[in-house]
Write a protein that holds these residues in place. Structure first.
Motif, PDB file in Angstrom:
ATOM      1  N   ALA A   1     -89.689 -14.775   0.783  1.00  0.00           N
ATOM      2  CA  ALA A   1     -88.497 -14.236   1.495  1.00  0.00           C
ATOM      3  C   ALA A   1     -87.510 -13.708   0.712  1.00  0.00           C
ATOM      4  CB  ALA A   1     -88.008 -15.381   2.465  1.00  0.00           C
ATOM      5  N   GLN A   2     -87.654 -14.484  -0.598  1.00  0.00           N
ATOM      6  CA  GLN A   2     -86.562 -14.108  -1.627  1.00  0.00           C
ATOM      7  C   GLN A   2     -86.797 -12.903  -2.489  1.00  0.00           C
ATOM      8  OE1 GLN A   2     -84.624 -17.722  -3.745  1.00  0.00           O
ATOM      9  NE2 GLN A   2     -86.600 -18.761  -2.463  1.00  0.00           N
ATOM     10  N   GLY A   3     -87.959 -12.331  -2.026  1.00  0.00           N
ATOM     11  CA  GLY A   3     -88.487 -11.297  -3.104  1.00  0.00           C
ATOM     12  C   GLY A   3     -89.054 -11.608  -4.347  1.00  0.00           C
ATOM     13  N   LEU A   4     -89.331 -12.857  -4.591  1.00  0.00           N
ATOM     14  CA  LEU A   4     -89.792 -13.395  -5.852  1.00  0.00           C
ATOM     15  C   LEU A   4     -91.469 -13.290  -5.898  1.00  0.00           C
ATOM     16  CD1 LEU A   4     -87.360 -16.232  -6.550  1.00  0.00           C
ATOM     17  CD2 LEU A   4     -87.434 -14.182  -7.354  1.00  0.00           C
ATOM     18  N   THR A   5     -91.824 -12.529  -6.468  1.00  0.00           N
ATOM     19  CA  THR A   5     -93.109 -12.152  -6.424  1.00  0.00           C
ATOM     20  C   THR A   5     -93.953 -12.505  -7.660  1.00  0.00           C
ATOM     21  OG1 THR A   5     -92.897  -9.793  -7.391  1.00  0.00           O
ATOM     22  CG2 THR A   5     -93.042  -9.890  -5.099  1.00  0.00           C
ATOM     23  N   GLY A   6     -93.375 -13.033  -8.558  1.00  0.00           N
ATOM     24  CA  GLY A   6     -93.887 -13.457 -10.061  1.00  0.00           C
ATOM     25  C   GLY A   6     -94.395 -15.028  -9.689  1.00  0.00           C
ATOM     26  N   PRO A   7     -93.578 -16.033  -9.183  1.00  0.00           N
ATOM     27  CA  PRO A   7     -93.957 -17.351  -9.415  1.00  0.00           C
ATOM     28  C   PRO A   7     -95.159 -17.655  -8.482  1.00  0.00           C
ATOM     29  CG  PRO A   7     -91.644 -17.016  -8.986  1.00  0.00           C
ATOM     30  CD  PRO A   7     -92.112 -15.737  -8.771  1.00  0.00           C
ATOM     31  N   ARG A   8     -96.112 -18.523  -8.911  1.00  0.00           N
ATOM     32  CA  ARG A   8     -97.291 -18.968  -8.185  1.00  0.00           C
ATOM     33  C   ARG A   8     -96.814 -20.400  -7.889  1.00  0.00           C
ATOM     34  NH1 ARG A   8    -101.003 -17.413 -13.130  1.00  0.00           N
ATOM     35  NH2 ARG A   8     -99.439 -18.557 -13.996  1.00  0.00           N
ATOM     36  N   VAL A   9     -97.637 -20.791  -6.661  1.00  0.00           N
ATOM     37  CA  VAL A   9     -97.133 -22.133  -6.007  1.00  0.00           C
ATOM     38  C   VAL A   9     -98.800 -22.785  -6.175  1.00  0.00           C
ATOM     39  CG1 VAL A   9     -96.902 -23.654  -4.139  1.00  0.00           C
ATOM     40  CG2 VAL A   9     -95.573 -21.407  -4.576  1.00  0.00           C
ATOM     41  N   TRP A  10     -98.781 -23.876  -6.836  1.00  0.00           N
ATOM     42  CA  TRP A  10     -99.823 -24.748  -6.979  1.00  0.00           C
ATOM     43  C   TRP A  10     -99.743 -26.150  -6.290  1.00  0.00           C
ATOM     44  CZ3 TRP A  10    -104.730 -23.781  -9.117  1.00  0.00           C
ATOM     45  CH2 TRP A  10    -104.831 -22.488  -9.654  1.00  0.00           C
ATOM     46  N   VAL A  11    -100.688 -26.500  -5.623  1.00  0.00           N
ATOM     47  CA  VAL A  11    -100.465 -28.045  -4.930  1.00  0.00           C
ATOM     48  C   VAL A  11    -101.899 -28.755  -5.081  1.00  0.00           C
ATOM     49  CG1 VAL A  11    -101.251 -27.207  -2.688  1.00  0.00           C
ATOM     50  CG2 VAL A  11    -100.180 -29.284  -3.022  1.00  0.00           C
ATOM     51  N   LEU A  12    -102.023 -29.692  -5.535  1.00  0.00           N
ATOM     52  CA  LEU A  12    -103.302 -30.700  -5.823  1.00  0.00           C
ATOM     53  C   LEU A  12    -103.226 -31.768  -4.911  1.00  0.00           C
ATOM     54  CD1 LEU A  12    -104.163 -32.310  -9.073  1.00  0.00           C
ATOM     55  CD2 LEU A  12    -104.273 -33.675  -7.076  1.00  0.00           C
ATOM     56  N   ILE A  13    -104.180 -31.790  -4.040  1.00  0.00           N
ATOM     57  CA  ILE A  13    -104.720 -32.654  -2.900  1.00  0.00           C
ATOM     58  C   ILE A  13    -105.888 -33.601  -3.213  1.00  0.00           C
ATOM     59  CG2 ILE A  13    -103.253 -31.127  -1.260  1.00  0.00           C
ATOM     60  CD1 ILE A  13    -106.045 -30.521  -0.088  1.00  0.00           C
ATOM     61  N   GLY A  14    -105.915 -34.482  -2.516  1.00  0.00           N
ATOM     62  CA  GLY A  14    -107.226 -35.231  -2.650  1.00  0.00           C
ATOM     63  C   GLY A  14    -108.284 -34.815  -1.276  1.00  0.00           C
ATOM     64  N   ASP A  15    -109.574 -34.857  -1.629  1.00  0.00           N
ATOM     65  CA  ASP A  15    -110.507 -34.520  -0.447  1.00  0.00           C
ATOM     66  C   ASP A  15    -110.155 -35.428   0.696  1.00  0.00           C
ATOM     67  OD1 ASP A  15    -111.509 -36.670  -1.981  1.00  0.00           O
ATOM     68  OD2 ASP A  15    -113.396 -36.415  -0.702  1.00  0.00           O
ATOM     69  N   ALA A  16    -109.745 -36.824   0.534  1.00  0.00           N
ATOM     70  CA  ALA A  16    -109.372 -37.449   1.991  1.00  0.00           C
ATOM     71  C   ALA A  16    -107.913 -37.053   2.641  1.00  0.00           C
ATOM     72  CB  ALA A  16    -109.053 -38.977   1.524  1.00  0.00           C
ATOM     73  N   GLU A  17    -107.210 -36.328   1.818  1.00  0.00           N
ATOM     74  CA  GLU A  17    -106.274 -35.463   2.622  1.00  0.00           C
ATOM     75  C   GLU A  17    -106.638 -34.546   3.540  1.00  0.00           C
ATOM     76  OE1 GLU A  17    -102.340 -34.929   0.826  1.00  0.00           O
ATOM     77  OE2 GLU A  17    -103.484 -35.086  -1.223  1.00  0.00           O
ATOM     78  N   LEU A  18    -107.799 -34.190   3.482  1.00  0.00           N
ATOM     79  CA  LEU A  18    -108.134 -33.262   4.427  1.00  0.00           C
ATOM     80  C   LEU A  18    -108.522 -33.998   5.911  1.00  0.00           C
ATOM     81  CD1 LEU A  18    -110.272 -30.864   2.310  1.00  0.00           C
ATOM     82  CD2 LEU A  18    -108.038 -30.338   3.234  1.00  0.00           C
ATOM     83  N   ASP A  19    -108.441 -35.270   5.993  1.00  0.00           N
ATOM     84  CA  ASP A  19    -108.584 -36.140   7.114  1.00  0.00           C
ATOM     85  C   ASP A  19    -107.228 -35.859   8.105  1.00  0.00           C
ATOM     86  OD1 ASP A  19    -110.699 -37.189   6.282  1.00  0.00           O
ATOM     87  OD2 ASP A  19    -110.149 -38.953   5.790  1.00  0.00           O
ATOM     88  N   GLU A  20    -106.212 -35.343   7.308  1.00  0.00           N
ATOM     89  CA  GLU A  20    -104.838 -35.043   8.084  1.00  0.00           C
ATOM     90  C   GLU A  20    -104.799 -33.775   8.676  1.00  0.00           C
ATOM     91  OE1 GLU A  20    -102.901 -37.624   8.368  1.00  0.00           O
ATOM     92  OE2 GLU A  20    -103.621 -39.119   6.846  1.00  0.00           O
ATOM     93  N   GLY A  21    -104.499 -33.853   9.957  1.00  0.00           N
ATOM     94  CA  GLY A  21    -104.407 -32.482  10.594  1.00  0.00           C
ATOM     95  C   GLY A  21    -103.357 -31.450  10.069  1.00  0.00           C
ATOM     96  N   SER A  22    -102.274 -32.107   9.461  1.00  0.00           N
ATOM     97  CA  SER A  22    -101.244 -31.119   9.136  1.00  0.00           C
ATOM     98  C   SER A  22    -101.835 -30.107   7.994  1.00  0.00           C
ATOM     99  CB  SER A  22    -100.156 -32.075   8.285  1.00  0.00           C
ATOM    100  OG  SER A  22    -100.662 -33.092   7.311  1.00  0.00           O
ATOM    101  N   ASN A  23    -102.864 -30.618   7.175  1.00  0.00           N
ATOM    102  CA  ASN A  23    -103.467 -29.852   6.133  1.00  0.00           C
ATOM    103  C   ASN A  23    -104.166 -28.804   6.728  1.00  0.00           C
ATOM    104  OD1 ASN A  23    -102.597 -30.717   3.686  1.00  0.00           O
ATOM    105  ND2 ASN A  23    -103.842 -32.354   3.724  1.00  0.00           N
TER     106      ASN A  23
END
Length: 216
Positions: free
Chosen positions: A115-137
């Motif tokens: 939305a800010q037009g910032l195309t350079g930055p990348r976003v990384w997120v580290l999750i555990g496999d057990a977090e995939l039990d959560e519907g939000s993911n």
């Protein structure tokens, strides 16, 4: 990590992430102590916040704060708590530890950068496999693929903790939603680096890093 001698360390949760975190901070992420407020920096979000020892060790090794803080890990007056606090830990983008929140926050971060037009930055997120039990993911996965969030990268540490699993493996869950995905040995630095840097035009990227199963 050996400098952190406090109780309740969640050592397995920490050591499972160590190699992947090191490769990210040493060779991939465009962020440094001098760029923590730079709008053009990469963002790293630790969703697996209940085992932050490896995260703290890597941040200290990269100069985000002094190694002398590590010995006080978990103490009442230490900024290095059992869950990271973004207001206390230099370099931490989010407070975390409640599982299932990091990936939705990463989706929102990628959308905000777009939305800010910032195309350079990348976003990384580290999750555990057990977090995939959560519907939000799964809501976040299902949204990010069709939205074409190319800036978004999810690193899944798979130590066999998930309750339900996924037919065909974790990577297939992301691929079904339109993501680019790969599964690698989570202890192999070159394999991790290749997976982290593989091109994925127009699609978010997921890397599943398999490590030894969590012991009971």
């Amino acid at each position: 990590m050996a400098l952190m001698t406090g109780d309740e360390k969640h050592s397995t949760a920490a050591t499972s992430t160590l190699d992947a975190l090191w490769v990210l901070y040493d060779r991939v992420l465009r962020v440094s102590p001098g760029r923590v407020a730079d709008p053009g920096r990469d963002r790293f979000l630790l969703s697996k916040g209940h085992g932050p020892m490896a995260y703290y060790a890597v941040l200290a090794a990269k100069g985000f704060f002094g190694e002398e803080l590590l010995a006080g890990f978990g103490a009442y007056d230490s900024p290095l708590g059992h869950h990271p606090d973004r207001t206390l830990v230099p370099g931490a983008e989010i407070g975390s530890g409640s599982l299932g929140h990091g990936l939705p926050l990463a989706v929102g971060t990628a959308l905000g950068l777009r939305a800010q037009g910032l195309t350079g930055p990348r976003v990384w997120v580290l999750i555990g496999d057990a977090e995939l039990d959560e519907g939000s993911n799964h809501e976040a996965i299902g949204y990010a693929g069709p939205a074409g969030l190319e800036a978004l990268h999810t690193l899944v540490i798979d130590n066999g903790s998930a309750t339900y699993g996924w037919p065909g493996g974790i990577a297939s869950r992301f691929e079904a939603a339109g993501w680019s995905a790969a599964t690698v040995d989570g202890r192999d630095h070159e394999a991790l680096y290749a997976a982290f840097t593989a091109p994925h035009p127009g699609r978010p990227r997921a890397v599943v890093a398999r490590v030894e199963p969590k012991s009971a």
